[in-house]
Design an enzyme around this catalytic site. Structure first.
Site, PDB file in Angstrom:
ATOM      1  N   ASP A 323       0.844  -1.111   0.051  1.00 26.51           N
ATOM      2  CA  ASP A 323      -0.218  -0.094   0.134  1.00 26.51           C
ATOM      3  C   ASP A 323       0.735   1.238  -0.250  1.00 26.51           C
ATOM      4  O   ASP A 323       1.661   1.364   0.755  1.00 26.51           O
ATOM      5  CB  ASP A 323      -0.843  -0.032   1.373  1.00 26.51           C
ATOM      6  N   GLU A 364      -1.256  18.770   5.982  1.00 25.04           N
ATOM      7  CA  GLU A 364      -0.772  19.487   5.061  1.00 25.04           C
ATOM      8  C   GLU A 364      -0.422  20.825   5.485  1.00 25.04           C
ATOM      9  O   GLU A 364       0.780  21.494   5.230  1.00 25.04           O
ATOM     10  CB  GLU A 364      -1.766  19.286   3.926  1.00 25.04           C
ATOM     11  N   ALA A 393     -15.952  22.850   2.638  1.00 26.72           N
ATOM     12  CA  ALA A 393     -15.912  22.123   1.471  1.00 26.72           C
ATOM     13  C   ALA A 393     -16.503  22.892   0.299  1.00 26.72           C
ATOM     14  O   ALA A 393     -16.216  22.861  -0.897  1.00 26.72           O
ATOM     15  CB  ALA A 393     -17.066  20.942   1.674  1.00 26.72           C
ATOM     16  N   ASP A 536     -10.125  -5.399   3.006  1.00 25.44           N
ATOM     17  CA  ASP A 536      -8.880  -6.075   2.688  1.00 25.44           C
ATOM     18  C   ASP A 536      -8.857  -7.640   2.754  1.00 25.44           C
ATOM     19  O   ASP A 536      -8.093  -8.462   2.283  1.00 25.44           O
ATOM     20  CB  ASP A 536      -7.764  -5.594   3.363  1.00 25.44           C
TER      21      ASP A 536
END
Lengths: 696, 570
Positions: A323, A364, A393, A536
């Site tokens: 991944d 970030e 948003a 998964d």
């Protein structure tokens, strides 16, 4: 015992949770363990135990046989004959004991760990919700589906999923990691393990495994080796060793008639001594210790393999599915560089970017502040009186309004529109810069001060340091690395190129991942992957080696054949190396064992027949002093070499990432040629010592 | 001396040329591709299929393949046995020979069936021309072909993926006899006849020699038998003196031809293997190991014989080169061949399971004879018999891959096929059986009163004689060391048993391995795969063969040839 450190993963980053890669406090040799192993070595003499190891079983029978003849003939033999026979008998028994000791020592470490785990498993009281009541139930009587209330400070009574609440949990009992982890209901971090302690606050857990079948129970069984079964490869090797043993039995049994024909009938003691020296006792004695130690090496790295088969398969893996997030990259985008527009000073841009990010608590945002401080000499400004504008948003921007200035940063389109609304316009240079960053796999954030666009922040996924080198090693070993990511192909390609993976799967869904595994397997590849989410689970089950993260869901842990307690996906690479090391150790010691025989022949055959054919002394190239000392020296060497190689069996042959050709050449040289030469020296030395001690 | 060296070099060059040519041709035949001679052989082949009711495209599983092979062999044995028993009443018996007694008929039938050609009889006064031509020679063709079919099946198993079938035994047998053995045998026969080998159906001519003695000159179809005897690594001579007889091998040229013939197919098959594996290096690695072991054997025997016998020198007998003697150990050798060419021939014939000889093994130096014995002990893999040599070497390759594969950290694989417990079990069976019969029967023979009487030379040399007999039979070589009277009930029975074990008890596991590997998926090669097409692998193959065999037989070799050499006691 920790020289497995040559397999160290790249240094795990500090800020990532649960990747401290703390080694399990490995129980090294101590006097209690050695004492326990010595006792076990004697207990293991029981024929029922020995029968599972054909080579050593033959040695045990030989020891019994020679003991019988020693006692029977004691009265009628000369004292020098008796000394010799006694010497052979003692050292034959030592050979068996040393083999048992090797196995016992290998098991010893696991047993010590199991003991400490058992303490954790102590009986606890569970508070089970029955309707509106909460009933006290002993943890050993819990049933599947019971809902248990666990309050701070309590041990979680059994494995399960959190259905209500969010808590910090101390999992150090299992993982050895002291920092608590966060577990919450819903999502991929809902599973908790029985025996771990809730720190805060109250949670409700639905029990998913029966008492006695919990993760902790399985872990104890695994480290203890109670459920150990021979792996496929071990079985194949066992067959070969049994075959060699039988061939040498033909050789030795037929030798007596040849001796009679030649007028030099041999004693049973000498024939048994020859047989034991010829059959592959070195590898036969150490084979199970190697397997146990291989599992143990994984445990020490906090990986639990549910079967030895999985460890072996790890050595065979030819495709690694990794991944991107968390394995190859740190998992979040970080500011890489500020690109100012023409006639904007880079410091002005840096300052604006910093101000605009004060409201941004995302990783970030924090990375922009860090970059401005560390590379552009900015200091955190005093923004009192300013108004932080958080990201939404709708606006897709965040920023700061201060002293009449409005500073914003955000997606290129949003910021441009915002600027145009204020009567500004985007510089011609903006579009190419934004496009270049996007193409390179990065994320451009545009920074504006009022109607003026100052420049662009280049955010990019940061590849973990050292990971590219690991991939180079993987390639040398013939393993293909495939990066799995949800990113678009453009971004994925850029990261793939930077990290140096061989291939990537972009915009991957769980179905895509499954399809990729099946395709690789259809092409004859063995696939390893890591995973943690419930979605998964099918892929983990399909993969040949599926490593589930301990932080993941119960379903994922059930589906995989290994669990990484540190939840560090990078460790997959270590697992492959440990698997390879296990096979290499077996192969090398087998080679060593076979090439050893040449010297033993040159010691024993002349000794047996020099009486009738004095000219055979020519073959006594080691110039061993007497026939008795020669035979005894070979037997002693044969026993001592087992002890000498126990550390190697436990530690594993030194592994270096390299192609098959150079690994083979190196190991052939060390264990093939070495196995040929060492006994000549060893037997000669032992002969000199025992001759000095008076063996004639 | 120079002439000898030139002859050795010419042989090596001939092999260098024939190996790729013949190897490529055989690959085409085995893979049913367009091949030279299709226009001639195609119709014949189809006719054979129609007459025998074989559908060549119907492939068989390994079990059916093995059953077909065993059934065919059993019928062959019965026919050959019956023919010997009834030969007095069959045609082409100009010398009015009587029928062969039952025990000898059995021994001979088994011997030719198994490509061993151990001969407890002298051909010229025991077998009629009909038995030799229609019985023995036919077996020489088909037994060689049967050996090749097994290795063809094994090669298919190794090179196919996920296939449950291995080809059709009957079609393979037909194609090998028709397209490989027949044409080569015909050409060789013509050359032999041109050189003066006998080829007629005459009765024995009685003549009076210059000294006034009467001598019988036997007639017979000798050249045609000689060709397939060598080509099929059979070894059963028309005459008792085998290739030492001037009617079998009249000239130096025919000696060279015979030497090349017996090596041609075994070496070429290794090349074929590379071709079928689609990787020439795989074949070259096998070829390297075979060639290396072959050369080591030959290069030991030749100088040992040329140097002469130390103990003879000690007795003040000259072994120097003179105008009338080629020097060296000349006992039991022909003057026209000399020790070097004789050594080369016998070393070649023991390296290839042929067993034809042009000099007496019993009279070789102790160590020279020991090397010849060791050639066979290797299991006939250097390069071994037709087919059996390559499958023996491929079994060693699987063993080598298993040990070395572990050493590189992967589940061992050969040509991408994983070698696991099932294959190892069969490999171990293959490796155990031959030492078991050799050592058991030799051990019994040297302590049992009745069998001890068969030994002419008690002492180390006698031990070598008995060991040689069982080694030769078990490895389907067929050469005799001599010095042992083998035509007793004990030796007839046990040697016959050894021949059967060494042939069929090994072929079945080989076919089982072929079946098991054929079903497997192929793992693609990567940098982590043990490379099996390298000189290092050749070395590994040769090393493992020598070490495993050396360790197994070291005691008996030490008490036989080595003691004899050191002590000088025969």
């Amino acid at each position: 015992m920790n020289s497995a450190s040559t397999l160290d993963a790249p240094e795990a980053p500090q800020h990532e949770p649960g990747t401290g890669a703390t080694k399990r406090r490995s129980a090294t040799f101590n006097s209690t363990m050695v004492k326990r192993a010595l006792i076990d070595a004697v207990l293991k003499l029981s024929p029922r135990h020995m029968a599972s190891n054909p080579v050593m079983f033959v040695v045990e029978i030989g020891s019994l046989l020679t003991t019988f003849y020693l006692i029977r003939d004691f009265g009628s033999s000369t004292s020098s004959e008796n000394t010799f026979a006694l010497g052979v008998v003692i050292w034959l028994w030592f050979t068996v004991l040393f083999a048992n000791f090797a196995e016992a020592v290998a098991e010893g470490r696991g047993k010590a760990q199991a003991d400490s785990l058992r303490k954790t498993r102590a009986e606890t009281v569970a508070f089970v919700q029955r309707g509106d009541d909460v009933v006290e139930v002993p943890s050993s009587q819990l049933q599947l589906g019971d809902l248990c209330v666990v309050t701070p400070g309590q041990l979680i009574p059994g494995d399960g999923d959190i259905v209500e609440g969010i808590a910090t949990v101390d999992e150090s009992a299992i993982t050895g990691e002291s920092a608590p982890v966060i577990r919450e209901s819903g999502g991929d971090r809902s599973s908790v393990t029985g025996g771990t302690r809730v720190l805060s606050p109250r949670i409700v857990v639905r029990i998913t495994s029966k008492p006695g079948e919990t993760f902790l129970d399985r872990m104890i069984a695994l480290v203890e080796g109670a459920s150990r079964q021979k792996t496929p490869n071990e079985i194949a090797l066992d067959i070969l060793l049994a075959g060699l043993t039988i061939v040498f039995m033909f050789t030795v049994v037929s030798l007596q008639p040849f001796s009679i024909y030649s007028g030099a009938s041999q004693s049973i003691i000498v024939l048994v001594a020859l047989l034991v020296c010829l059959i592959p006792t070195t590898i036969g004695a150490l084979l199970s210790a190697i397997g146990i130690a291989g599992m143990d090496r994984l445990v020490q790295r906090n990986v639990l393999a549910m079967s030895g088969r999985a460890v072996e398969a790890a050595g065979d893996v030819s495709t690694l599915l990794l991944d991107k997030t968390g394995t190859i990259t740190f998992g979040n985008r970080r500011a890489h560089i500020f690109v100012p527009m023409p006639d904007v000073d880079q410091h002005e841009l840096a300052r604006a970017a910093l101000l605009s990010s004060l409201a941004d608590e995302t990783p970030e945002g924090r990375s922009i502040v860090e970059l401005a401080e560390s590379h552009y000499g900015q200091v955190l400004p005093d923004v009192q009186g300013g108004e932080l504008v958080p990201f939404t948003a709708q606006t897709r921007m965040s920023g700061l309004d201060i002293d009449g200035r409005s500073i914003r940063k955000g997606a290129a389109d949003s910021v441009r529109r915002w600027v145009e609304d204020q009567g500004g316009s985007a510089p011609v240079d903006l579009a190419p810069v934004v496009e270049a960053i996007s193409k390179g796999g990065g994320t451009p954030l545009v920074v504006a001060d009022g109607p003026r666009i100052l420049g662009v922040v280049h955010l990019k996924d940061v590849v973990k340091p050292g990971i590219a080198e690991k991939f180079v090693e993987m390639r040398k070993m013939g393993i293909r690395t495939v990066m799995i990511t949800g990113d678009n192909p453009l971004t994925a390609a850029a990261i793939a190129a930077e990290a140096g993976v061989d291939d990537f799967l972009a915009e991957a869904t769980p179905e895509d991942k499954m399809a990729l595994i099946k395709a690789e397997q259809a092409g004859g590849h063995l696939v390893a992957m890591t995973g943690d989410g419930t979605n998964d689970a099918p892929a983990l089950a399909q993969a040949d080696v599926g490593v589930a993260m301990n932080s993941g869901t119960q379903a994922a842990k059930e589906a995989g054949n290994m669990v990484d307690l540190d939840s560090n996906p990078t460790k997959l690479i270590d697992i492959v190396e440990i698997g390879k090391q296990l096979l290499i150790t077996r192969g090398s010691l087998t080679t060593f064992s076979i090439t050893n025989d040449i010297a033993k022949f040159f010691a024993i055959i002349p000794a047996m027949f020099v009486g009738v054919f004095p000219a055979l002394h020519t073959l006594n190239i080691m110039h061993l002093s007497t026939p008795h000392s020669a035979i005894l020296s070979a037997v002693i060497f044969n026993a001592l070499i087992i002890v000498a190689l126990i550390p190697l069996a436990l530690r594993g042959v030194k592994f270096r990432a390299a192609g098959a050709v150079s690994v083979l050449r190196r190991n052939l040289l060390i264990y093939g040629l070495g196995g040929f030469i060492i006994p000549f020296i060893g037997i000669k030395l032992i002969d000199m010592i025992i001759t000095a001690l008076g063996v004639k | 001396m120079t002439q000898n060296i030139v002859e050795v070099i010419v042989l090596v060059v001939l092999l260098g040329i024939s190996t790729p040519l013949l190897g490529n041709y055989m690959a085409k035949i085995f893979e049913n591709k367009k091949a030279p001679g299709d226009r001639v052989f195609g119709p014949v082949e189809r006719l054979v299929y129609r007459l025998t009711g074989v559908s060549p495209e119907r492939e068989q599983r390994w079990t059916t393949y093995a059953i077909s092979l065993l059934a065919f062999s059993m019928v062959s044995a019965l026919v050959l046995y019956g023919m010997q028993r009834l030969q007095a009443h069959l045609p082409m018996n100009p010398d009015h020979l009587s029928s062969v007694p039952a025990p000898l008929s059995f021994n001979t039938a088994v011997s030719f069936l198994t490509n061993t050609n151990w001969q407890n009889y002298a051909g010229e006064d025991t077998m009629t021309q009909f038995t030799q031509m229609a019985g023995l020679v036919v077996q020489m063709f088909v037994s060689a072909a049967v050996g090749i079919t097994v290795v063809v099946a094994l090669m298919r198993g190794l090179t196919r993926a996920k296939s449950i079938t291995l080809g059709n035994f009957w079609a393979d047998l037909t194609r090998i006899v028709l397209r490989v053995l027949m044409p080569m045998a015909v050409i060789a026969t013509i050359i032999l006849i041109a050189q003066g080998a006998e080829q007629n159906l005459h009765a024995t001519h009685m003549i009076t020699t210059v000294t006034g003695q009467s001598q019988g000159i036997p007639g017979g179809p000798v050249a045609s038998q000689e060709a397939i005897k060598q080509l099929g690594t059979n070894g059963g001579g028309y005459f008792n003196a085998n290739a030492g007889h001037p009617f079998e091998s009249p000239s130096g040229l025919t000696n060279l031809l015979l030497n090349w013939l017996l090596l041609s197919i075994p070496f070429a098959l290794a090349w074929t293997f590379g071709k079928m594996a689609r990787d020439r290096k795989q074949g070259l690695a096998i070829l390297g190991a075979m060639g290396g072991l072959f050369l080591i054997g030959a290069l030991l025997v030749m100088p040992l014989e040329a140097h002469g016998n130390v103990h003879v020198t000690q007795a003040h007998v000259s072994q120097a080169i003179t105008s009338t003697s080629p020097g060296g150990n000349m006992e039991g050798k022909e003057v026209r061949n000399g020790p070097i060419i004789s050594g080369l021939f016998n070393s070649s014939s023991t390296s290839t399971s042929t067993g034809s000889i042009n000099s007496a093994n019993d009279s070789y130096t102790a160590l020279g004879g020991g090397v010849i014995l060791f050639n066979m002990m290797l299991g006939e893999i250097s390069p071994g018999g037709t087919g059996s040599g390559l499958y023996g070497m491929l079994i060693i390759a699987i063993l080598a891959v298993f040990i070395a594969g572990l050493m590189v950290g992967r589940t061992p694989e050969y040509l991408g096929k994983k070698i696991q417990a099932a294959e190892m079990k069969l490999v171990v069976i293959y490796i155990l059986l031959v030492p078991f019969v050799i050592l058991t029967f030799t051990a019994i023979s040297v302590v049992m009163h009745s069998s001890l009487a068969s030994i002419y030379n008690p002492g180390p040399h006698g031990l070598t004689e008995v060991t040689y007999a069982f080694t030769s039979a078990s490895n389907n070589n067929g050469s005799a060391f001599a010095g042992l009277s083998g035509n007793t009930d004990w030796y007839n029975t046990t040697l016959g048993l050894c021949m059967l074990v060494g042939r069929f008890a090994l072929m079945v596991p080989v076919l089982a391995i072929a079946g098991s590997l054929g079903r497997k998926q192929r793992v693609p090669a990567s940098a982590g795969t043990l490379p099996t097409g390298t000189p290092l692998f050749s070395l590994l193959l040769a090393g493992i063969a020598v070490i495993v065999v050396g360790l197994t037989y070291f005691p008996v070799l030490a008490l036989g040839p080595i003691v004899e050499h050191l002590v000088g006691k025969f």
